[in-house]
Structure formats: C-alpha cells, structure tokens
Design a protein around this motif. Structure first.
Motif, PDB file in Angstrom:
ATOM      1  N   THR A   1       5.717  17.916 -19.782  1.00  0.00           N
ATOM      2  CA  THR A   1       4.969  16.660 -19.731  1.00  0.00           C
ATOM      3  C   THR A   1       3.801  16.804 -18.749  1.00  0.00           C
ATOM      4  N   PRO A   2       2.843  15.891 -18.803  1.00  0.00           N
ATOM      5  CA  PRO A   2       1.772  15.917 -17.807  1.00  0.00           C
ATOM      6  C   PRO A   2       2.320  15.798 -16.381  1.00  0.00           C
ATOM      7  N   GLY A   3       3.395  15.048 -16.207  1.00  0.00           N
ATOM      8  CA  GLY A   3       4.010  14.945 -14.880  1.00  0.00           C
ATOM      9  C   GLY A   3       4.568  16.280 -14.413  1.00  0.00           C
ATOM     10  N   ASP A   4       5.195  17.007 -15.326  1.00  0.00           N
ATOM     11  CA  ASP A   4       5.703  18.342 -14.996  1.00  0.00           C
ATOM     12  C   ASP A   4       4.558  19.253 -14.586  1.00  0.00           C
TER      13      ASP A   4
ATOM     14  N   LYS B   1      -7.353  18.346 -24.284  1.00  0.00           N
ATOM     15  CA  LYS B   1      -6.764  17.195 -24.977  1.00  0.00           C
ATOM     16  C   LYS B   1      -6.259  16.155 -23.972  1.00  0.00           C
ATOM     17  N   LEU B   2      -5.658  16.623 -22.879  1.00  0.00           N
ATOM     18  CA  LEU B   2      -5.200  15.685 -21.848  1.00  0.00           C
ATOM     19  C   LEU B   2      -6.370  14.890 -21.279  1.00  0.00           C
ATOM     20  N   LYS B   3      -7.443  15.603 -20.932  1.00  0.00           N
ATOM     21  CA  LYS B   3      -8.616  14.940 -20.353  1.00  0.00           C
ATOM     22  C   LYS B   3      -9.268  13.991 -21.363  1.00  0.00           C
ATOM     23  N   ALA B   4      -9.406  14.447 -22.598  1.00  0.00           N
ATOM     24  CA  ALA B   4     -10.022  13.614 -23.630  1.00  0.00           C
ATOM     25  C   ALA B   4      -9.168  12.374 -23.921  1.00  0.00           C
TER      26      ALA B   4
ATOM     27  N   GLY C   1      -7.664  10.683 -21.715  1.00  0.00           N
ATOM     28  CA  GLY C   1      -7.721   9.763 -20.584  1.00  0.00           C
ATOM     29  C   GLY C   1      -6.701  10.021 -19.488  1.00  0.00           C
ATOM     30  N   PHE C   2      -6.123  11.218 -19.470  1.00  0.00           N
ATOM     31  CA  PHE C   2      -5.153  11.540 -18.417  1.00  0.00           C
ATOM     32  C   PHE C   2      -5.824  11.464 -17.051  1.00  0.00           C
TER      33      PHE C   2
ATOM     34  N   ALA D   1      -1.421   9.980 -11.763  1.00  0.00           N
ATOM     35  CA  ALA D   1      -0.132  10.623 -12.036  1.00  0.00           C
ATOM     36  C   ALA D   1       0.471  11.183 -10.750  1.00  0.00           C
ATOM     37  N   GLN D   2      -0.361  11.805  -9.924  1.00  0.00           N
ATOM     38  CA  GLN D   2       0.132  12.358  -8.657  1.00  0.00           C
ATOM     39  C   GLN D   2       0.674  11.257  -7.751  1.00  0.00           C
ATOM     40  N   GLN D   3       0.000  10.129  -7.718  1.00  0.00           N
ATOM     41  CA  GLN D   3       0.471   9.009  -6.901  1.00  0.00           C
ATOM     42  C   GLN D   3       1.806   8.493  -7.412  1.00  0.00           C
TER      43      GLN D   3
END
Length: 79
Positions: free
Chosen positions: A21-24, A56-59, A61-62, A67-69
C-alpha cells in the motif's frame, strides 16, 4: 539502499498482505531515511513494483506528507 535488504523488507511486508500500500511505501522509505519517491523508484527498479507505479500515485493525488502524518512518521533528519 542495499538490494538484499530492500527485497527482504519488501517481502516481509508482502507476507502479511496481498499487495503493497502507499502507507507501506511510506514506512519503508522512512526506515531507509529516503523520500517516498526514491523508495518507489528503487522498488520499480528491482521489479518489485510495476513500472510507473510512482507516477500513478502522484497523478492520483497521493499526498506524501499527509500519509506520513497519519502514520505518525516525523521528518527525516538532515544529513
């Protein structure tokens, strides 16, 4: 970042869930003290993530800082 260490940590994460995941990705980047973008590109380079995953993540809107917060990750120390 050492290839074998990155692969091992990536595989450790994948053992507990079906996909990364993006969090991982944020957690792995924080562990190595690098940006999330650099970590994603390294995983793509090692064929652990599909090429273009970071784009793809950036496009999509990640928001890395947000997410870090949410994960309670503080800023990386200055080098």
């Amino acid at each position: 970042m050492p290839t074998h260490g990155v692969i091992r940590r990536f595989n450790d994460t994948r053992r507990t869930k079906e996909k990364m995941t993006p969090g991982d990705l944020c957690l792995l980047a924080h562990f190595y003290g690098v940006s999330v973008e650099v970590m994603a590109l390294r995983l793509e380079d090692l064929n652990l993530l599909p090429n273009g995953n970071w784009g793809k993540l950036k496009a999509g809107g990640f928001r890395v800082r947000e997410a870090q917060q949410q994960l309670g990750l503080g800023p990386l120390p200055a080098r």
